[in-house]
Write a protein that holds these residues in place. Structure first.
Motif: not given
Length: 257
Positions: A252-253, A246, A250, A256
């Motif tokens: 968000d990359r 992260a 990041g 999931h």
């Protein structure tokens, strides 16, 4: 920090010590032919075939809509395939990729029957949950039966660590004599913006060969399908703490499941 412990002699003697080729396009990866000496490779191929024949119950769908079935390497103990769960193998792959890893290993045998459909480009920057404390320098951490590997779902009080895939390994075996036109290759992509993206590099499923790469937001790859015969492989990953992934790309990359 990369492991600096010397690799054990028993392990070094299994390697064919051929040239390992480092490529930069479409993303950094290492390609190897003749990974293991012929005698040990044959043991791996025979064991793969034995498991496929004698234990079909171990194989299940890899993912919804994906043409392969898979069997976890954690079910392949006390045989030659266990080399892929050894700390020596982990440390070798870590050094080759140049990516510090946690010691946690996940992997499976993959089998694509003839005529399997093409997959979809994906980058493998995904989470994986492992039990208990982090492994020490001489051991590996393996998925636990009481923790869902992908979601971390578990009973209250069961400790788990959320990791992220750091390095992907695809080792091809049990495919027989492969030639161009037989299909079943792995495609590596520079861009997936087109409706039908074209791979920049095509990796053939030649027996005893391997491709290794760091899992990043741009390590796009997939099975290309059109295989005239079965396509078999060992697919596995090393991992890093989620916080490291992260921090670098990041949160968000991280995709999931």
């Amino acid at each position: 920090m990369l492991s600096e412990a010397p690799l054990p002699r028993w392990f070094i003697d299994l390697l064919a010590h051929r040239r390992w080729i480092r490529r930069t396009r479409p993303f950094p990866h290492v390609y190897v032919r003749d990974v293991f000496v012929a005698e040990f490779y044959q043991r791996l191929a025979v064991e793969f075939d034995r498991v496929r024949t004698d234990r079909p119950d171990l194989f299940g769908p890899v993912a919804a809509g994906y043409g392969a079935s898979g069997a976890s390497l954690t079910r392949m103990r006390n045989g030659p395939l266990e080399v892929f769960l050894s700390r020596a193998w982990h440390d070798l792959i870590e050094r080759v990729a140049g990516v510090p890893a946690s010691g946690d290993v996940e992997g499976s045998l993959h089998h694509h029957p003839p005529g399997s459909p093409r997959g979809w480009p994906h980058h493998d920057l995904t989470p994986a949950w492992f039990p208990g404390a982090a492994p020490g320098p001489d051991t590996v951490g393996l998925p636990g039966d009481d923790i869902d590997l992908k979601s971390g779902a578990r009973l209250a009080g069961v400790p788990a660590r959320e990791m992220v895939r750091a390095v992907a390994v695809l080792f091809y075996l049990g495919n027989g004599e492969w030639k161009p036109g037989d299909g079943g290759e792995t495609g590596l992509f520079a861009d997936i913006g087109a409706a039908e993206p074209t791979p920049t590099v095509i990796v053939p499923p030649v027996d005893n060969s391997m491709v290794v790469f760091e899992c990043t937001p741009r390590s796009w790859h997939t099975f290309l399908g059109a295989n005239t015969a079965a396509r078999n492989s060992v697919v596995m990953w090393l991992h890093r703490p989620k916080e490291q992934a992260a921090s670098r790309w990041g949160g968000d990359r991280i995709v999931h499941w």
